[in-house]
Structures are given as structure tokens and as C-alpha cells.
Write a protein that holds these residues in place. Structure first.
Motif, mmCIF file in Angstrom:
data_model
loop_
_atom_site.group_PDB
_atom_site.id
_atom_site.type_symbol
_atom_site.label_atom_id
_atom_site.label_comp_id
_atom_site.label_asym_id
_atom_site.label_seq_id
_atom_site.Cartn_x
_atom_site.Cartn_y
_atom_site.Cartn_z
ATOM 1 N N TRP A 266 -60.970 21.619 -18.541
ATOM 2 C CA TRP A 266 -59.042 22.365 -17.892
ATOM 3 C C TRP A 266 -59.325 23.090 -17.011
ATOM 4 O O TRP A 266 -58.043 22.423 -16.040
ATOM 5 N N ARG A 270 -57.015 21.537 -13.384
ATOM 6 C CA ARG A 270 -56.225 22.311 -12.839
ATOM 7 C C ARG A 270 -55.887 23.004 -11.630
ATOM 8 O O ARG A 270 -55.253 23.153 -10.425
ATOM 9 N N PRO A 273 -54.637 18.605 -10.141
ATOM 10 C CA PRO A 273 -54.196 17.612 -11.322
ATOM 11 C C PRO A 273 -54.348 16.015 -11.536
ATOM 12 O O PRO A 273 -53.183 15.649 -12.317
ATOM 13 N N ALA A 371 -50.282 22.012 -16.773
ATOM 14 C CA ALA A 371 -51.492 22.991 -15.889
ATOM 15 C C ALA A 371 -50.438 23.904 -15.302
ATOM 16 O O ALA A 371 -51.238 25.327 -14.323
ATOM 17 N N GLU A 375 -53.442 29.251 -17.591
ATOM 18 C CA GLU A 375 -54.392 29.188 -17.416
ATOM 19 C C GLU A 375 -55.607 28.641 -18.544
ATOM 20 O O GLU A 375 -56.450 28.321 -17.642
#
Length: 404
Positions: A266, A270, A273, A371, A375
Motif C-alpha cells: 500500500w 501511495r 498511484p 490513496a 495513510e
């Protein structure tokens, strides 16, 4: 599952496993591994069918439509001998030349130009939905609030459906995918509403039931130009409504589950993207929302060193192929540094999912919206699987979000 030595008149190792039992549907991976290790082709006595779970043989069966055609049905039911419960799909259950014109029409309608027009609106819709969900608190069920909501919010609009009755799409699709398996309790569960749901979906495929600016209207316009017949047009619309919602819902759930259980991925997304599409394809490989499909041998055919007799069904374990260590390094890991292209989660060859780019765009919109706001996030409680003879899905996926 026990794999026994070669049985009389069967060249392949044999197994008594039931791939459609609730035990296997809850956790199919141990069975996948045993079938892969048993051999390139395994005979499943319970259903008198041949199974392939390694990437090489699954890919071969998917791409060789001449030897393993789809026209006899892509489920356990053999259309050579049995009448299908609904008219066969012109995309999924037909082969050239009957398959060619509908495929060509739909590929153009769902092509890059159409998706460029939808992109801005879908990204904006995803932002609104994510803001709505997060405004109610940091914990929510992703299936209930996101993955089953967004596709029903944007895809029927794109097809040209009016608002009423959209809640019928998910149960109709669930039954359609259950019906690819045996006539078990999962099929029986959906049968009381089959006539009602099929009637509703059929009525929404008519020209007059569709708006004049969606995929459905474009399909009917293709019939006006003679690219497909007026009889084919509603069947092509029906293919969109049958396969275009459930699979995307479960794909979005899969990518959220992958990212929730792999927090480092993740963070990678982030930071970049643009990895949203890679994340979705990796989730389709890793979870395989569509677990299986069938083909039928068109004659006595050699596959993986085994002769599959003419007319016998071949069960292709797409999910097992997508985690075959012969093809993938560290296959059980959800990894955004991997190139997932080549996975068979959307099929392969001329019958590969024609709407896969639409599904990618829907998932990309949701991931971009998250995103921007989130967080980190994790699974917030016990997950619950939804059992289907063909699909791998969640009934419940509780998540806890930590906002940026």
C-alpha cells in the motif's frame, strides 16, 4: 484429497476430490497444490472429467479453441447432450465464426476511446463515494460499502440501464456463475428466483429499455449497421450484464484484501498511484476472482501427456495456474514489483475477458481515491467468504482506515 495410482483406461492420475464442496470453496489452495503436484492432468472420478492445475496446461487449453472449444459450454454441463438453462453467450460460449462479429463489436465499444470518456467521471464518482464512506468513521465493511457499491454505481450507467432494479444484477450474476458448476446446493439456492431475475435482465437488454448514450445503445447501433444481427444484439447486452458486475466486485475486494494484508505494498502504491493497475492485476492473479472454467475436447486430444477423449470436459483451475511456482516466483506473495501480465485470471486467447479494461478502470478509480485520503489500513476483524461454484469472493471484509 487422495491421489491414487493410474486407474484402468485412464492415463492420468485420478482423484476423488470435489472442487465444488464447501470445504474446498472456503480454502481451495491445498487442493490446488495437490492437483498441481499430482501431474499435468488429473482425472476427477466424481464428475468424470479431466482437470488441469498447472499454468502450462491451463494456458494451452484456454488458447486452443479448435481442440478445446467453448461452444459445448464453459461449465460442467455439456451442451452436446444437455439444454442450457439460458441461451448460450455469444462471447463466452461460442467459437469462430459465430463468436467473431459479437466479439469485434464489443471490443470496439469497450475500447480505449470509450474508457477515456469515462475516466474523469468515474474517478470523480470514486472520490465522492470514498468521502461518503470515510465520513461515517474509519471502520467499515469493504464489500458492503465499496466493492459492491462502486461497480453498481457506475457500470450500469455506462451500459445505459435505468436506475430501477439494479439490485437484481448481483444475484443474477451469482446464479449464472454457480450454474457453471454441478447442480449442488449453491445452484438450488438461486433457482427460486431464476425466472424472475432472468426475465428482468432480458427485459433490460431491449433497445427501448436502454438510454441512447451507453454501451447498450452502441451495441444496438452496430446491429443497425449490419455488424451483428438484431437477434444477436440483446444477447451481447446480456453478456455485459451477466459478467460485468460480480467479477469486478470480487476483483476490487481482492485488491483491497491484498493491500490490507501487505501494508508495504500500500505504501508503494501511495508513493506511485500509477501502480493501481498493477495492483489490480496482481490481485486478480493472487486471488483469482474467477477460479475455474471448463472446455470440452473436440476429439481425442493430447494434453500434458494425457489423451483427453472426445466430448470429455476439461476443468481448468485458473487460480491454481496463477500460483503455479513453475511460472511464478514466490507465487503466494502479493507483490507490486512483480509483472503480473500473463496471468490467466481474465482467461487467455480469443475468449479472454472483453471487459477487463473496464474492470481495471473501476478498480483504479477506487484505489486512487483511497490513496488520496488513507495513510494505511488493515483488516479489522474476521473476514467471511462467499461460496460460489466459479467465483472466489468475500461476503464480508472489515477494514480499519488511518487517514492521511
Amino acid at each position: 484429497m487422495t491421489v491414487t495410482p493410474e486407474a484402468p483406461a485412464i492415463e492420468a492420475p485420478t482423484s476423488d476430490v470435489d472442487p465444488f464442496s464447501h470445504e474446498v470453496l472456503e480454502d481451495p489452495m491445498p487442493m490446488h497444490e495437490e492437483l498441481r503436484e499430482a501431474g499435468p492432468v488429473v482425472y476427477l472420478r466424481r464428475y468424470d472429467i479431466y482437470a488441469v492445475a498447472r499454468y502450462q496446461e491451463v494456458h494451452a487449453a484456454l488458447t486452443d479453441w479448435q481442440e478445446f472449444p467453448s461452444a459445448d459450454g464453459v461449465g460442467l454441463s455439456n451442451f452436446r447432450y444437455e439444454k442450457p438453462w439460458r441461451p448460450p453467450s455469444l462471447l463466452l460460449e461460442a467459437d469462430p465464426p459465430r463468436h467473431d462479429a459479437p466479439r469485434r463489436v464489443l471490443s470496439k465499444i469497450l475500447g480505449p476511446r470509450a474508457l477515456r470518456k469515462l475516466r474523469e467521471d468515474w474517478f470523480a464518482d470514486a472520490e465522492v463515494l470514498v468521502d461518503e464512506v470515510l465520513s461515517n468513521g474509519p471502520e467499515f465493511d469493504a464489500v458492503e460499502s465499496l466493492s459492491s457499491v462502486f461497480p453498481l454505481r457506475v457500470f450500469p450507467d455506462a451500459v445505459g440501464l435505468l436506475p430501477d432494479g439494479r439490485e437484481n444484477l448481483l444475484p443474477y450474476g451469482d446464479h449464472a456463475f454457480n450454474a457453471f458448476g454441478p447442480a449442488n446446493d449453491l445452484v438450488a439456492k438461486g433457482e427460486p428466483r431464476v425466472a424472475e431475475l432472468a426475465g428482468w435482465v432480458g427485459s433490460r437488454c431491449a433497445r427501448e429499455a436502454l438510454t441512447d448514450d451507453g454501451f447498450g445503445a452502441a451495441i444496438w447501433a452496430a446491429s443497425d449497421r449490419g455488424e451483428i444481427t438484431p437477434q444477436q444484439a440483446p444477447l451481447v447486452v446480456r453478456s455485459l450484464l451477466t459478467a460485468g458486475v460480480d467479477t469486478t466486485v470480487h476483483g476490487i475486494s481482492a485488491v483491497l484484501y491484498g493491500l490490507a494484508t501487505h501494508p508495504e505494498e500500500w505504501q508503494r502504491l501511495r508513493a506511485n498511484p500509477a501502480l493501481a493497475r498493477v495492483a489490480f492485476d496482481e490481485a486478480v492473479r493472487w486471488e483469482s476472482p474467477v477460479q475455474t472454467f471448463f472446455r470440452t475436447a473436440n476429439r481425442d486430444v493430447q494434453l500434458g501427456g494425457t489423451t483427453v477423449p472426445d466430448g470429455k470436459k476439461v476443468l481448468m483451475f485458473l487460480a491454481a495456474a496463477n500460483r503455479d511456482p513453475r511460472r511464478w516466483e514466490d507465487p503466494d506473495r502479493f507483490d507490486l514489483t512483480r509483472d503480473p501480465s500473463g496471468h490467466v485470471g481474465f482467461g487467455m486467447g480469443i475468449h479472454q475477458c472483453v471487459g477487463q479494461h473496464v474492470a481495471r478502470l473501476e478498480a483504479e478509480a477506487v484505489l486512487h481515491a483511497l490513496a488520496r485520503r488513507v495513510e494505511s489500513f488493515e483488516v479489522a476483524g474476521a473476514t467471511r467468504r462467499h461460496h460460489n461454484n466459479t467465483l472466489r469472493a468475500f461476503d464480508s471484509l472489515p477494514l480499519r482506515m488511518h487517514l492521511a
